[in-house]
Scaffold this active site. Structure first.
Site, PDB file in Angstrom:
ATOM      1  N   GLU A 162      31.928  44.135  24.042  1.00  0.00           N
ATOM      2  CA  GLU A 162      31.869  44.062  25.499  1.00  0.00           C
ATOM      3  C   GLU A 162      33.230  44.437  26.092  1.00  0.00           C
ATOM      4  OE1 GLU A 162      29.262  43.672  27.603  1.00  0.00           O
ATOM      5  OE2 GLU A 162      30.930  44.331  28.847  1.00  0.00           O
ATOM      6  N   LYS A 221      36.999  48.331  19.840  1.00  0.00           N
ATOM      7  CA  LYS A 221      37.200  47.231  20.791  1.00  0.00           C
ATOM      8  C   LYS A 221      38.633  46.696  20.688  1.00  0.00           C
ATOM      9  CE  LYS A 221      36.857  44.079  23.636  1.00  0.00           C
ATOM     10  NZ  LYS A 221      36.732  44.254  25.060  1.00  0.00           N
ATOM     11  N   CYS A 277      41.825  37.561  25.670  1.00  0.00           N
ATOM     12  CA  CYS A 277      41.580  38.700  24.767  1.00  0.00           C
ATOM     13  C   CYS A 277      42.820  39.419  24.262  1.00  0.00           C
ATOM     14  CB  CYS A 277      40.676  39.705  25.464  1.00  0.00           C
ATOM     15  SG  CYS A 277      39.041  39.048  25.771  1.00  0.00           S
TER      16      CYS A 277
HETATM   17  P1  NAD Z   1      33.807  31.451  25.624  1.00  0.00           P
HETATM   18  O1  NAD Z   1      34.648  30.488  24.894  1.00  0.00           O
HETATM   19  O2  NAD Z   1      33.830  31.492  27.114  1.00  0.00           O
HETATM   20  O3  NAD Z   1      32.273  31.245  25.194  1.00  0.00           O
HETATM   21  C1  NAD Z   1      31.841  31.103  23.888  1.00  0.00           C
HETATM   22  C2  NAD Z   1      30.725  30.067  23.856  1.00  0.00           C
HETATM   23  O4  NAD Z   1      30.157  30.050  22.540  1.00  0.00           O
HETATM   24  C3  NAD Z   1      31.186  28.644  24.129  1.00  0.00           C
HETATM   25  O5  NAD Z   1      30.506  28.133  25.261  1.00  0.00           O
HETATM   26  C4  NAD Z   1      30.831  27.869  22.845  1.00  0.00           C
HETATM   27  O6  NAD Z   1      30.383  26.549  23.080  1.00  0.00           O
HETATM   28  C5  NAD Z   1      29.717  28.717  22.277  1.00  0.00           C
HETATM   29  N1  NAD Z   1      29.504  28.535  20.842  1.00  0.00           N
HETATM   30  C6  NAD Z   1      30.421  28.539  19.839  1.00  0.00           C
HETATM   31  N2  NAD Z   1      29.820  28.368  18.645  1.00  0.00           N
HETATM   32  C7  NAD Z   1      28.488  28.253  18.886  1.00  0.00           C
HETATM   33  C8  NAD Z   1      27.353  28.067  18.057  1.00  0.00           C
HETATM   34  N3  NAD Z   1      27.475  27.993  16.728  1.00  0.00           N
HETATM   35  N4  NAD Z   1      26.141  27.978  18.630  1.00  0.00           N
HETATM   36  C9  NAD Z   1      26.009  28.066  19.984  1.00  0.00           C
HETATM   37  N5  NAD Z   1      27.058  28.250  20.822  1.00  0.00           N
HETATM   38  C10 NAD Z   1      28.281  28.346  20.281  1.00  0.00           C
HETATM   39  O7  NAD Z   1      34.167  32.886  25.041  1.00  0.00           O
HETATM   40  P2  NAD Z   1      34.043  34.308  25.786  1.00  0.00           P
HETATM   41  O8  NAD Z   1      35.214  34.522  26.654  1.00  0.00           O
HETATM   42  O9  NAD Z   1      32.671  34.439  26.334  1.00  0.00           O
HETATM   43  O10 NAD Z   1      34.208  35.287  24.547  1.00  0.00           O
HETATM   44  C11 NAD Z   1      33.187  35.453  23.594  1.00  0.00           C
HETATM   45  C12 NAD Z   1      33.515  36.652  22.735  1.00  0.00           C
HETATM   46  O11 NAD Z   1      33.550  37.832  23.549  1.00  0.00           O
HETATM   47  C13 NAD Z   1      34.873  36.579  22.050  1.00  0.00           C
HETATM   48  O12 NAD Z   1      34.774  37.187  20.781  1.00  0.00           O
HETATM   49  C14 NAD Z   1      35.760  37.409  22.946  1.00  0.00           C
HETATM   50  O13 NAD Z   1      36.837  37.984  22.250  1.00  0.00           O
HETATM   51  C15 NAD Z   1      34.821  38.483  23.420  1.00  0.00           C
HETATM   52  N6  NAD Z   1      35.162  39.086  24.716  1.00  0.00           N
HETATM   53  C16 NAD Z   1      35.588  38.306  25.747  1.00  0.00           C
HETATM   54  C17 NAD Z   1      35.856  38.881  26.986  1.00  0.00           C
HETATM   55  C18 NAD Z   1      36.327  38.055  28.148  1.00  0.00           C
HETATM   56  O14 NAD Z   1      36.716  38.640  29.151  1.00  0.00           O
HETATM   57  N7  NAD Z   1      36.307  36.745  28.089  1.00  0.00           N
HETATM   58  C19 NAD Z   1      35.660  40.241  27.167  1.00  0.00           C
HETATM   59  C20 NAD Z   1      35.203  40.999  26.092  1.00  0.00           C
HETATM   60  C21 NAD Z   1      34.952  40.405  24.877  1.00  0.00           C
HETATM   61  C1  UDX Z   2      40.607  42.585  29.166  1.00  0.00           C
HETATM   62  C2  UDX Z   2      40.127  44.050  29.143  1.00  0.00           C
HETATM   63  O1  UDX Z   2      40.549  44.692  30.346  1.00  0.00           O
HETATM   64  C3  UDX Z   2      38.612  44.116  29.015  1.00  0.00           C
HETATM   65  O2  UDX Z   2      38.199  45.465  28.905  1.00  0.00           O
HETATM   66  C4  UDX Z   2      38.199  43.335  27.781  1.00  0.00           C
HETATM   67  O3  UDX Z   2      36.798  43.345  27.658  1.00  0.00           O
HETATM   68  C5  UDX Z   2      38.706  41.905  27.846  1.00  0.00           C
HETATM   69  O4  UDX Z   2      40.133  41.917  28.008  1.00  0.00           O
HETATM   70  P1  UDX Z   2      40.673  40.663  30.982  1.00  0.00           P
HETATM   71  O5  UDX Z   2      41.610  40.026  30.036  1.00  0.00           O
HETATM   72  O6  UDX Z   2      39.513  39.891  31.483  1.00  0.00           O
HETATM   73  O7  UDX Z   2      40.063  41.996  30.332  1.00  0.00           O
HETATM   74  O8  UDX Z   2      41.477  41.172  32.286  1.00  0.00           O
HETATM   75  P2  UDX Z   2      42.454  42.408  32.544  1.00  0.00           P
HETATM   76  O9  UDX Z   2      42.145  42.960  33.870  1.00  0.00           O
HETATM   77  O10 UDX Z   2      42.482  43.352  31.437  1.00  0.00           O
HETATM   78  O11 UDX Z   2      43.884  41.690  32.649  1.00  0.00           O
HETATM   79  C6  UDX Z   2      44.516  41.102  31.530  1.00  0.00           C
HETATM   80  C7  UDX Z   2      45.895  40.620  31.927  1.00  0.00           C
HETATM   81  O12 UDX Z   2      46.766  41.724  32.156  1.00  0.00           O
HETATM   82  C8  UDX Z   2      45.912  39.784  33.202  1.00  0.00           C
HETATM   83  O13 UDX Z   2      46.790  38.709  33.049  1.00  0.00           O
HETATM   84  C9  UDX Z   2      46.415  40.746  34.233  1.00  0.00           C
HETATM   85  O14 UDX Z   2      47.050  40.117  35.304  1.00  0.00           O
HETATM   86  C10 UDX Z   2      47.398  41.558  33.407  1.00  0.00           C
HETATM   87  N1  UDX Z   2      47.668  42.885  33.979  1.00  0.00           N
HETATM   88  C11 UDX Z   2      46.673  43.813  34.062  1.00  0.00           C
HETATM   89  C12 UDX Z   2      48.936  43.185  34.423  1.00  0.00           C
HETATM   90  O15 UDX Z   2      49.841  42.359  34.342  1.00  0.00           O
HETATM   91  N2  UDX Z   2      49.180  44.430  34.937  1.00  0.00           N
HETATM   92  C13 UDX Z   2      48.213  45.382  35.038  1.00  0.00           C
HETATM   93  O16 UDX Z   2      48.521  46.483  35.512  1.00  0.00           O
HETATM   94  C14 UDX Z   2      46.916  45.053  34.590  1.00  0.00           C
END
Ligand code: NAD
Ligand code: UDX
Length: 463
Positions: A162, A221, A277
């Site tokens: 994602e 990713k 991330c």
């Molecule tokens: P999060 O911590 O917000 O959510 C994860 C959820 O999974 C939690 O609510 C937890 O309780 C649940 N969980 C864990 N183990 C479980 C199990 N065995 N059964 C059921 N539920 C379970 O995490 P997130 O930010 O959504 O990230 C999830 C993944 O996506 C990570 O690998 C992260 O690196 C990736 N990712 C995150 C972002 C972002 O912006 N947050 C963007 C891209 C990818």
């Molecule tokens: C990032 C990636 O952008 C996204 O594609 C991936 O799926 C998850 O990780 P996120 O961490 O949610 O997303 O936010 P992002 O907008 O990337 O910002 C990350 C951090 O960098 C923030 O603290 C932001 O303030 C900082 N940032 C971003 C800067 O300091 N300067 C910039 O120009 C851009």
């Protein structure tokens, strides 16, 4: 094969919004998001959409359209797995805090638990989709766990990382730059890839749906996040040089960003990147490189993290030095605790580390953030274990009103780029502060001329 029933394990920042959008766009597919965290699920089910567990612009509108129609949130993980023909794994994959790879490798225990649960429960063939960000070749481990079921069920593993960014998750999901799907080149593998392509093709143009082998997808990713974070560290490195030379980092960003080969995005100098991330994924990349004996590759990427740590620390040092090298007993207001605007997520937020350094100097901190709750601020500080929870309670107050937070403070630090900060009555804030009143703009968002005219001592990251 046409997908009719989707289960997503993990109702977090990715699972919740992603599945809400899939459900909205595919009314004929039942989508059930499951989680072991009961509180999270009950918040997703709450009738008051303002109490959803995640704040994202546009999220509540999407949820309200699909929830109860074909979007469901539940803690019954087994039932959702059993009913689904496609299962997304979207659980957290934090940096390991123990054992081999401590502080570097991704902790895959939650992912493995999901795989084991799927293996135990499934009685019909399933497509398992890695939505979590995972180290390259994790699909192999998942496949091996799943193939041990012994009950003849067949699994196809796809990687579908994602790319949404928090704060813009819904628009990113509705109009993604690309959807990446990695799968096996066998006949069954290609069928599975097609089934997932058909889901996204309901609203994403076909030319934006990219299919690759599983390993390229997993690695892409990590590499995408590493490149994005590298841009932030690069411009932050230049921000320090700007401060030393009198150049203005905003002007430099604009000048270089107009080169179409560089492009204007992700060149905003800041107090440092945060979020769940960037750091985790780069550390993971560094760990993978080290595992393959690629020391130079590992060192190259590690520097992105080291620069980011330096940026947070030098910002705190700047505050300390400007306040005559002592902040003990002085009130400092922190505006913004989230790691970026338009989210309530504070994971790895620069604010936590800046506050921590100031608290180590015995400053009194008043925090205001439009979307972050008091419990979260204290949980973040207590997690660091720099001080006891009691000490944090003594030194930190969380305010619901930014003007109260700034009252009687020696300095204000802007640590998140919330738009509302720009339209505050800065004259009123100044009038109620101790003099000389300082503003430390860690996001370079305020108007220097206006603040200096009022009388503030104004410091901006990168001038
Ligand atoms: P999060 O911590 O917000 O959510 C994860 C959820 O999974 C939690 O609510 C937890 O309780 C649940 N969980 C864990 N183990 C479980 C199990 N065995 N059964 C059921 N539920 C379970 O995490 P997130 O930010 O959504 O990230 C999830 C993944 O996506 C990570 O690998 C992260 O690196 C990736 N990712 C995150 C972002 C972002 O912006 N947050 C963007 C891209 C990818
Ligand atoms: C990032 C990636 O952008 C996204 O594609 C991936 O799926 C998850 O990780 P996120 O961490 O949610 O997303 O936010 P992002 O907008 O990337 O910002 C990350 C951090 O960098 C923030 O603290 C932001 O303030 C900082 N940032 C971003 C800067 O300091 N300067 C910039 O120009 C851009």
């Amino acid at each position: 094969m046409q997908v009719k029933n989707i289960c997503c394990i993990g109702a977090g920042y990715v699972g919740g919004p992603t599945m809400a959008v899939i459900a909205q766009k595919c009314p004929d597919i039942d989508v059930t998001v499951v989680d072991i965290n009961e509180q999270r699920i009950s918040q997703w089910n709450a009738s008051d959409l303002d109490t959803l567990p995640i704040y994202e612009p546009g999220l509540k509108e999407v949820v309200s359209q699909a929830r109860g129609r074909n979007l469901f949130f539940s803690t019954d993980v087994d039932a959702a797995i059993a009913a689904a023909d496609m299962i997304f794994i979207s659980v957290n994959t934090p940096t390991k805090t123990y054992g081999k790879g401590k502080n570097m490798a991704a902790d895959l225990k939650f992912v493995e638990l999901c795989a084991r649960q799927i293996a135990r429960v499934a009685t019909s063939d399933k497509i398992v989709v890695e939505k979590s960000t995972l180290p390259v070749r994790t699909a192999q481990a998942i496949k091996s766990v799943l193939s041990e079921t012994g009950n003849g069920v067949e699994f196809q593993i796809l990687s579908n990382p994602e790319f949404l960014a928090e704060g813009t998750a819904i628009s990113d999901l509705l109009r993604p730059d690309r959807i990446l799907i990695g799968g096996e080149t066998s006949e069954k593998g290609e069928e599975a890839i097609q089934a997932l392509v058909d889901v996204y093709a309901r609203w994403v143009p076909k030319e934006n749906i990219l299919t690759t082998n599983v390993w390229s997808s997993e690695l892409s990713k990590l590499v995408a996040n590493a490149f994005l974070a590298q841009r932030v560290s690069s411009i932050n490195a230049i921000s320090e040089l700007c401060e030393a030379t009198g150049a203005d980092v905003r002007e430099v960003s604009k000048a270089i960003g107009m080169d179409s080969r560089i492009g204007p995005k992700f060149l905003q100098a800041s107090v440092g990147f945060g979020g769940s991330c960037f750091q985790k994924d780069i550390l993971n990349l560094v760990y993978i490189a080290k595992t393959f004996g690629l020391a130079e590759v590992a060192d190259y990427w590690e520097q992105v993290i080291l620069m980011n740590d330096h940026q947070k620390s030098r910002f705190a040092t700047k505050i300390l030095e400007t306040l005559y090298n002592t902040v003990s007993g002085k009130k400092i207001a922190i505006l913004g605790w989230a790691f970026k605007k338009d989210t309530n997520d504070t994971r790895e937020s620069a604010a936590i580390y800046v506050a921590d350094e100031l608290l180590e100097e015995r400053a009194s901190i008043a925090v205001y953030d439009p979307k972050v709750k008091e419990e979260r601020v204290f949980a973040d500080l207590n997690y660091l274990e720099s001080r006891s929870a009691e000490e944090n309670k003594e030194l930190v107050e969380v305010q619901n009103d930014p003007y109260e937070a700034c009252k009687d403070a020696h300095a204000v630090a802007i640590l998140t780029e919330w738009d509302e900060f720009k339209s505050y009555d800065w004259q009123a804030i100044y009038d109620n502060m101790l003099k000389p009143a300082c503003v430390f703009d860690g996001r370079a968002i305020l108007d220097r001329a206006q603040l200096e005219k009022i009388g503030f001592k104004y410091y901006c990251i990168g001038n």
